[in-house]
Scaffold this active site. Structure first.
Site, short mmCIF file in Angstrom:
data_model
loop_
_atom_site.label_atom_id
_atom_site.label_comp_id
_atom_site.label_asym_id
_atom_site.label_seq_id
_atom_site.Cartn_x
_atom_site.Cartn_y
_atom_site.Cartn_z
N HIS A 1 20.46 16.24 -0.47
CA HIS A 1 20.76 15.10 0.41
C HIS A 1 19.88 15.03 1.65
CE1 HIS A 1 22.90 18.10 2.76
NE2 HIS A 1 22.84 17.25 3.75
C1 UD1 Z 1 24.32 13.50 7.29
C2 UD1 Z 1 23.68 14.40 8.34
C3 UD1 Z 1 23.28 15.72 7.73
C4 UD1 Z 1 24.44 16.36 7.01
C5 UD1 Z 1 25.01 15.39 6.01
C6 UD1 Z 1 26.20 15.98 5.32
C7 UD1 Z 1 22.45 13.29 10.13
C8 UD1 Z 1 21.11 12.92 10.65
N1 UD1 Z 1 22.48 13.80 8.89
O1 UD1 Z 1 23.33 13.17 6.35
O2 UD1 Z 1 22.86 16.58 8.78
O3 UD1 Z 1 23.99 17.54 6.37
O4 UD1 Z 1 25.38 14.18 6.68
O5 UD1 Z 1 26.50 15.34 4.13
O6 UD1 Z 1 23.42 13.12 10.82
N2 UD1 Z 1 26.26 6.60 2.95
C9 UD1 Z 1 27.13 5.97 2.10
N3 UD1 Z 1 28.43 6.37 2.12
C10 UD1 Z 1 28.89 7.33 2.93
C11 UD1 Z 1 27.98 7.98 3.79
C12 UD1 Z 1 26.67 7.59 3.79
O7 UD1 Z 1 26.76 5.10 1.35
O8 UD1 Z 1 30.09 7.64 2.92
C13 UD1 Z 1 24.87 6.16 3.03
C14 UD1 Z 1 24.57 5.59 4.41
O9 UD1 Z 1 24.84 4.27 4.50
C15 UD1 Z 1 23.11 5.93 4.58
C16 UD1 Z 1 22.92 7.19 3.75
O10 UD1 Z 1 24.02 7.29 2.87
O11 UD1 Z 1 22.30 4.91 4.07
C17 UD1 Z 1 22.79 8.41 4.62
O12 UD1 Z 1 23.97 8.64 5.39
P1 UD1 Z 1 23.88 9.35 6.84
O13 UD1 Z 1 25.23 9.61 7.34
O14 UD1 Z 1 22.95 8.59 7.71
O15 UD1 Z 1 23.16 10.73 6.56
P2 UD1 Z 1 23.44 11.86 5.48
O16 UD1 Z 1 22.31 11.90 4.55
O17 UD1 Z 1 24.79 11.74 4.85
#
Ligand code: UD1
Length: 356
Positions: free
Chosen positions: A206
């Site tokens: 991820h």
């Molecule tokens: C985040 C953290 C990372 C942590 C991880 C745990 C940051 C910079 N990164 O990464 O340190 O290890 O969480 O899992 O804070 N999305 C969905 N549904 C969700 C959550 C996210 O569709 O429930 C999508 C978001 O819209 C986005 C992407 O996934 O486009 C990334 O989500 P984001 O929370 O920005 O970062 P993570 O990769 O989850």
């Protein structure tokens, strides 16, 4: 005397796992106000964790998921500032290294409310990682720094931070001891995926460095496809998006599934023949469970798992990953690197002492 108020800020999957054991202990001597930033918002990324950890619903939910880093962090910061102004907590408590951590830290520091950071002092020394920026900045505005490892204390010392630093062990070990018993009782994941103990590897990916780079993601998928085992691969939403958009192909031995809850991931880890991951939490859980871990990154914050011989850094190098999987079988001692499973109690004691 009225109870002191702690405002806990969480938002992403691993933070729910880390906060749960601490919140259970805090409930005995503090009033806790729980803020969920909404960084993770899907049922499988958030709600299921609250249910399994038996956490009460958050007092505030900010709905600040999605968007760019600045949009996400900025939205959280604005909302957290308002909450701090009305709740007036005695301390703000943040966990780990996500954008939710940084937003909570900045809001607290600007409002001059003492900040406590759980999982302080971790460093990858790779400033290209958003998490590294979040950690460094959070540590530098924290008053209390709860470190899980000796390396974390040393990293902080190298940055001139010694005051307020406490080595308490790792709350994820507390969480593991609590949750593994429940997971063994409740999870049916092995049966539902038709898995036997030791007959499969578990993979998760991820990190932005892997999921925002098609060539790296393709290299990981090729490497997983080359292994002489079935691979179970719960796919994070951002990873899913890249695989779809880039039209990457996935080999037959790899079973992609939706993100799984914490009980299921513990059972999948405990029974895997190998864990391949870029997650920090899973590197530790692999070590604590005695399962070998191949880390799909070039560096790690959890250096002691590598030094102890249970974690191998393979990056996305297909040959290194395959060779490690086929011929590397650690069996040495696993010293207690992460404390004794009582980190939450230690944190609570220190907070009580400091806030009186
Ligand atoms: C985040 C953290 C990372 C942590 C991880 C745990 C940051 C910079 N990164 O990464 O340190 O290890 O969480 O899992 O804070 N999305 C969905 N549904 C969700 C959550 C996210 O569709 O429930 C999508 C978001 O819209 C986005 C992407 O996934 O486009 C990334 O989500 P984001 O929370 O920005 O970062 P993570 O990769 O989850």
């Amino acid at each position: 005397m009225p109870l002191k108020t702690i405002c806990t800020i969480v938002g992403a999957r691993p933070q729910f796992v880390k906060a749960a054991p601490v919140s259970r202990v805090l409930a005995t001597s503090f009033r806790e106000v729980l803020v969920h930033t909404g960084q993770h918002y899907d049922y499988g990324m958030s709600d299921v964790f609250f249910q399994e950890m038996e956490m009460r619903p958050p007092d505030f939910h900010l709905g600040a998921g999605g968007g760019t880093h600045a949009e996400q962090t900025g939205k959280m910061l604005i909302e957290i500032e308002k909450i701090l102004a009305s709740v007036k907590p005695d301390t703000v408590l943040v966990y780990g290294d996500t954008n939710s951590t940084l937003a909570g830290a900045l809001a607290a520091a600007k409002a001059q409310i003492p900040l406590a950071h759980v999982e302080a002092g971790l460093r990858s020394y790779n400033r290209a990682m958003p998490e590294e920026i979040n950690r460094v900045l959070t540590d530098h505005v924290s008053i209390l720094l709860f470190c899980p490892t000796a390396a974390a204390i040393e990293n902080l010392a190298n940055e001139g931070i010694a005051k307020g630093v406490h080595r308490v062990g790792d709350v994820m070990y507390d969480a593991l001891l609590h949750n593994l018993v429940l997971a063994r009782k409740h999870s049916i994941i092995l049966k539902s995926l038709g898995l036997e103990r030791g007959s499969y590897a578990l993979a998760t990916v991820h990190r932005a460095a892997n999921t925002d780079d098609t060539a790296r993601m393709a290299a990981i998928l090729n490497a997983l496809g080359s292994l002489s085992t079935r691979v179970v691969f719960p796919v994070h939403p951002r990873t899913h998006k890249l695989i779809q958009e880039a039209g990457l192909s996935v080999s037959n031995n790899v079973t992609m599934v939706e993100p799984v809850g914490h009980f299921d991931v513990l059972i999948l880890q405990e029974n895997a023949n190998c864990i391949l991951t870029d997650s920090g939490g899973m590197q530790k859980e692999a070590y604590l469970l005695g399962v070998r871990c191949i880390t799909l990154r070039e560096e790690t914050e959890w250096v002691e798992t590598v030094q102890a011989g249970w974690n191998m850094l393979a990056g996305v190098d297909g040959i290194a990953i395959r060779n490690a999987f086929e011929s590397w079988h650690p069996a040495g001692e696993r010293p207690a690197l992460y404390g004794n499973g009582q980190a939450a109690g230690e944190i609570c004691q220190i907070l009580s002492r400091e806030l009186l």
